[in-house]
Write a protein that holds these residues in place. Structure first.
Motif, short mmCIF file in Angstrom:
data_model
loop_
_atom_site.label_atom_id
_atom_site.label_comp_id
_atom_site.label_asym_id
_atom_site.label_seq_id
_atom_site.Cartn_x
_atom_site.Cartn_y
_atom_site.Cartn_z
N PHE A 128 -5.21 -55.98 10.62
CA PHE A 128 -5.76 -54.70 10.18
C PHE A 128 -5.08 -53.52 10.87
O PHE A 128 -5.74 -52.69 11.52
N THR A 130 -3.45 -49.90 11.53
CA THR A 130 -3.88 -48.59 11.04
C THR A 130 -2.71 -47.66 10.75
O THR A 130 -2.89 -46.64 10.08
N ARG A 170 -11.31 -43.70 8.00
CA ARG A 170 -11.87 -44.90 7.38
C ARG A 170 -10.92 -45.57 6.39
O ARG A 170 -10.94 -46.79 6.24
N ARG A 231 -7.66 -49.86 1.63
CA ARG A 231 -8.60 -50.52 2.55
C ARG A 231 -9.59 -49.50 3.11
O ARG A 231 -9.20 -48.39 3.50
N ARG A 233 -12.71 -49.13 6.00
CA ARG A 233 -13.42 -49.70 7.15
C ARG A 233 -14.85 -49.17 7.15
O ARG A 233 -15.09 -47.99 7.37
N ASP A 236 -17.21 -51.04 12.57
CA ASP A 236 -16.09 -51.27 13.48
C ASP A 236 -15.22 -52.43 13.03
O ASP A 236 -13.99 -52.39 13.17
N ASN A 237 -15.81 -53.50 12.49
CA ASN A 237 -15.07 -54.71 12.19
C ASN A 237 -15.21 -55.18 10.75
O ASN A 237 -14.85 -56.32 10.44
N HIS A 238 -15.73 -54.37 9.85
CA HIS A 238 -15.95 -54.77 8.46
C HIS A 238 -15.05 -53.93 7.55
O HIS A 238 -14.96 -52.70 7.71
N TYR A 239 -14.41 -54.61 6.58
CA TYR A 239 -13.45 -53.94 5.71
C TYR A 239 -13.67 -54.34 4.25
O TYR A 239 -13.96 -55.51 3.95
N ASP A 272 -13.28 -58.73 10.94
CA ASP A 272 -12.37 -58.95 12.06
C ASP A 272 -13.16 -59.58 13.21
O ASP A 272 -13.69 -58.89 14.07
#
Length: 296
Positions: A128, A130, A170, A231, A233, A236-239, A272
């Motif tokens: 992931f 950025t 995001r 993508r 977000r 914090d860890n979900h996409y 993630d």
């Protein structure tokens, strides 16, 4: 395995669907190193042609000797020689019912090549990312006449470029373009262009991933693909992501824009986790039915 402070590095690994690899390399003060390696791959390959699935099995033994440079942590240049030996017990004629562009003589199973590779990695994260770019290119020349006077030499070139562009805090836009071109006559079927699946090189070293194909399909001597992901977000860890892909193939590179393209699309979710990405994707394409892909 990687040794940061020791000049000697001997490793045994299994990756990408049970591929045993044994490698020995010696580093010269972290500037350059040479490597001797052996790899065995057993590929149970499913080839889809116009909806019909055919299966074949390849067993590949590879021995190589290479020299690589690490002038910075961002780039890598490598060149060397490699010997490949293939065996199969499958009817190779059955897996290419409509593209007769490859040589499927099972007696041609030993190949010697000289290769060159270059890699540039500016992604800020492996998973992931950025922002950043990633570029890979390679060239191989197969000296078939050294092993068989009746065989023709051929060449393989490949290039892959990816970028990640942030869109606020995001959103991110991720793009990838790739091309693999075979030059020469009577290219063996074991080096054919193969596209499909979500992982590069999962079933064969030269496999190019393509959303919309759960399995693999073979294509002609020049194959180009493009992929674009949007993508988002959520936490914090979900996409969440939406993807579109496009591909064309041709017998010659100058004919790449003739005929109808292949396209695919997908929607998905990823998490993630501490053990790596967990992903679920639903996808479809204009040559395959709706499919699902779960990655743990």
């Amino acid at each position: 395995l990687k040794a940061e402070r020791l000049p000697l590095n001997v490793g045994v690994g299994i990756c990408q669907g049970m591929v045993p690899i044994i490698a020995y390399n010696y580093a010269f003060k972290n500037v350059a190193y040479y490597e001797l390696g052996y790899k065995f791959r057993n590929s149970n390959l499913n080839i889809f042609n116009e909806g019909a699935r055919n299966s074949c099995t390849f067993r590949q033994h590879s021995v190589w000797m290479g020299f690589a440079t690490h002038r910075t942590k961002l780039t890598k240049t490598e060149f060397g020689v490699k010997l490949d030996w293939f065996t199969t017990d499958s009817n190779l004629d059955a897996i290419i019912p409509y593209i007769r562009t490859y040589d499927y003589d099972p007696q041609r199973n030993l190949f010697f090549q000289g290769y060159f590779k270059f890699a540039l990695d500016r992604f800020d994260r492996d998973y992931f990312p950025t922002r950043g770019i990633r570029f890979n290119a390679g060239y191989s020349y197969f000296f078939n006449k050294l092993l068989d006077s009746d065989s023709n030499d051929f060449m393989v070139g490949n290039v892959r470029f990816s970028f990640v562009a942030p869109m606020g805090n995001r959103f991110a836009l991720i793009g990838t373009i790739a091309n693999r071109t075979l030059i020469g006559n009577n290219v063996p079927i074991v080096f054919m262009n193969v596209m499909g699946g979500a992982e590069a090189g999962r079933y064969m070293d030269q496999q190019i991933p393509f959303i919309g194909f759960n399995y693999t399909s073979n294509f002609r001597n020049t194959l180009s693909t493009a992929n674009l992901d949007l993508r988002y977000r959520m936490l914090d860890n979900h996409y969440l992501f939406a993807s579109g892909a496009w591909a064309r193939d041709a017998q010659k590179i100058e004919d790449i824009f003739e005929g109808s393209p292949v396209w695919g699309a997908s929607l998905g979710y990823s998490y993630d986790s501490i053990v790596g990405p967990l992903s679920l994707r639903v996808h479809w394409s204009n040559v395959a039915s709706v499919g699902f892909y779960l990655s743990l």
